[in-house]
Write an enzyme that holds these catalytic residues in place. Structure first.
Site, short mmCIF file in Angstrom:
data_model
loop_
_atom_site.label_atom_id
_atom_site.label_comp_id
_atom_site.label_asym_id
_atom_site.label_seq_id
_atom_site.Cartn_x
_atom_site.Cartn_y
_atom_site.Cartn_z
N GLY A 1 3.42 -19.67 -1.90
CA GLY A 1 3.38 -18.40 -1.32
C GLY A 1 3.16 -17.07 -2.17
O GLY A 1 1.68 -16.67 -2.43
N SER A 2 4.16 -15.57 -2.22
CA SER A 2 4.40 -14.46 -3.00
C SER A 2 3.49 -15.23 -4.33
O SER A 2 3.30 -14.54 -5.23
CB SER A 2 4.88 -14.11 -2.71
OG SER A 2 5.39 -13.62 -1.43
N ARG B 1 -5.65 -6.11 1.68
CA ARG B 1 -3.83 -5.29 1.72
C ARG B 1 -3.79 -3.95 2.56
O ARG B 1 -3.61 -3.88 3.45
CB ARG B 1 -2.75 -5.20 0.82
CG ARG B 1 -2.40 -6.28 -0.25
CD ARG B 1 -1.70 -6.08 -1.36
NE ARG B 1 -0.69 -7.35 -1.77
CZ ARG B 1 -0.64 -7.59 -2.68
NH1 ARG B 1 -0.69 -6.39 -3.86
NH2 ARG B 1 0.36 -8.98 -3.10
N GLU C 1 -0.53 -11.40 3.15
CA GLU C 1 -0.73 -10.41 2.07
C GLU C 1 0.48 -10.25 0.96
O GLU C 1 0.00 -9.17 0.83
CB GLU C 1 -2.23 -9.76 2.68
CG GLU C 1 -3.17 -10.19 3.27
CD GLU C 1 -4.08 -11.06 2.96
OE1 GLU C 1 -4.26 -11.11 1.20
OE2 GLU C 1 -5.16 -10.71 3.76
N GLY C 2 1.06 -10.83 0.67
CA GLY C 2 1.99 -10.15 0.27
C GLY C 2 3.42 -9.68 1.40
O GLY C 2 2.93 -8.65 1.70
N THR C 3 4.39 -10.38 1.10
CA THR C 3 5.12 -9.57 2.11
C THR C 3 5.92 -8.09 1.70
O THR C 3 5.15 -8.04 1.09
CB THR C 3 6.63 -10.38 2.34
OG1 THR C 3 7.42 -10.65 0.35
CG2 THR C 3 6.34 -12.33 2.19
N GLN D 1 12.30 14.29 28.48
CA GLN D 1 12.55 14.53 27.19
C GLN D 1 12.92 13.60 26.32
O GLN D 1 12.43 13.62 25.21
CB GLN D 1 13.42 15.68 26.55
CG GLN D 1 13.45 16.04 25.41
CD GLN D 1 14.46 17.59 24.77
OE1 GLN D 1 15.35 17.13 24.34
NE2 GLN D 1 14.05 19.00 24.60
#
Length: 378
Positions: A133-134, A243, A363-365, A279
């Site tokens: 993956g990465s 990315r 797209e890359g951790t 608030q």
């Protein structure tokens, strides 16, 4: 959703208005139905292509829109704010077209780009594998040269638009090591190519994510993009732009969640006052708004660097990291604003929260983004 935008031209402003009109009339009315039923929105991408929204940052000489990347990303944000799955698919289509645009021969561009940029053909990016993956350099899907063709064997994973796309930008091994990876343009109907059943995902239900399997699939050698062994550098150059696309999608999701939360907070009353006037909740909404504006600024900074031809890889990772973490926080807080009903499917905020999560992963951790950023500090 109507965000005031600083745009570089009247043409860009008209483009944003066109996108909002299409998103409101075409995407918004059907998104809930398709996401709940997990059905594919047939015809939607053809409509986006016909409007010129699938090729905005590409050169006009090839049929693209010739728009700066900062404009394209804001268009993508508008799409994603109505339908994140469609926004992701549009981003992936641009990602899939990049290798041919940047590294293809003139003959290859003339042959395949018109269909891609007109929206007649939708692309998918095929880099990840079950065990890669990465760490893209660890991929094992092979492309073996055999005369005037390559024979493909192996599997790919996590393909957005898998089984629905018309072409797949494939990265496969042609040699050893990190320099033994090459890039190919694979047509959907290739003999020997098949797909697994769609993943049962937490979100983005309307656009399938699947695995692909190559079993002695014979691909014409003229579908090699760039040179043999150039694949990893091609993949990474495309991912910098990808990315930014995911950052814009994440901001779109966060903006939609913020809008829903503000609307609800101004309609719901407790203790005789609108909950927005308390608030504690007002400050929460303020923090959400600040996070959205800040996240948008990061992707615009990186995009403007890209448009000027400056290095932007580190800035792209910063944008992806900041925008997707912001989207997760803003959507979680939006559910909190709604209280118990926010945890039901009666309101969109629970979907936004599920959709935001994946932006921190693909797209890359975000852990990989921190690695990229830290390496750029030396």
């Amino acid at each position: 959703m109507s965000v005031d935008r600083l745009l570089p031209s009247d043409e860009a402003r008209e483009l944003i208005e066109l996108t909002r009109d299409i998103a409101d009339k075409v995407l918004d009315p059907i998104v809930d139905e398709h996401e709940k039923a997990e059905t594919y929105p047939e015809g939607v991408f053809a409509q986006l292509g016909a409007a010129g929204l699938l090729s905005l940052p590409q050169p006009e000489e090839w049929g693209g829109g010739g728009q700066p990347y900062e404009v394209y990303l804001q268009v993508l944000e508008e799409i994603a704010a109505r339908w994140a799955a469609v926004g992701v698919a549009v981003s992936v289509h641009s990602l899939s077209s990049h290798p041919l645009l940047a590294y293809g021969s003139e003959e290859q561009k003339q042959r395949w780009l018109p269909g891609m940029l007109s929206g007649e053909q939708i692309g998918a990016y095929s880099l990840s594998e079950p065990q890669a993956g990465s760490d893209a350099a660890a991929l094992s899907c092979k492309a073996t040269r055999d005369g005037d063709a390559y024979v493909l064997n192996g599997s790919k994973a996590w393909i957005t638009h898998g089984g629905k796309a018309d072409f797949y930008t494939l990265f496969a091994r042609t040699g050893e090591g990190s320099k033994g990876i090459s890039c190919f343009l694979v047509p959907a109907g290739l003999d020997g190519l098949s797909f697994g059943k769609p993943e049962e995902k937490m979100g983005l239900h309307a656009v399938p994510t699947t695995s692909a399997f190559y079993d002695n699939a014979r691909l014409d050698a003229d579908r090699l993009i760039g040179q043999e062994g150039q694949g990893l550098s091609i993949a990474f150059s495309a991912l910098d732009s990808g990315r930014l696309g995911i950052a814009a999608v994440a901001v779109g999701i966060a903006q939609a969640a913020l809008d829903e939360a503000v609307r609800y907070a101004n309609e719901r009353t407790t203790f005789g006052r609108k909950i927005a006037d308390h608030q504690g909740l007002g400050f929460l909404l303020a923090d959400m708004a600040a996070a959205v504006v800040s996240a948008r600024a990061t992707y615009l900074d990186a995009a403007r660097r890209r448009d000027l031809g400056l290095p932007y890889s580190t800035q792209a990772s910063v944008a992806k990291l900041i925008a997707t973490d912001a989207a997760m926080k803003v959507t979680t807080d939006a559910v909190q604003v709604f209280g118990g009903v926010g945890y039901t499917r009666d309101f969109r905020v629970e979907r936004y929260m599920r959709e935001a999560k994946i932006t921190q992963i693909f797209e890359g951790t975000n852990q990989i983004q921190r690695l990229v950023i830290s390496r750029g500090l030396g």
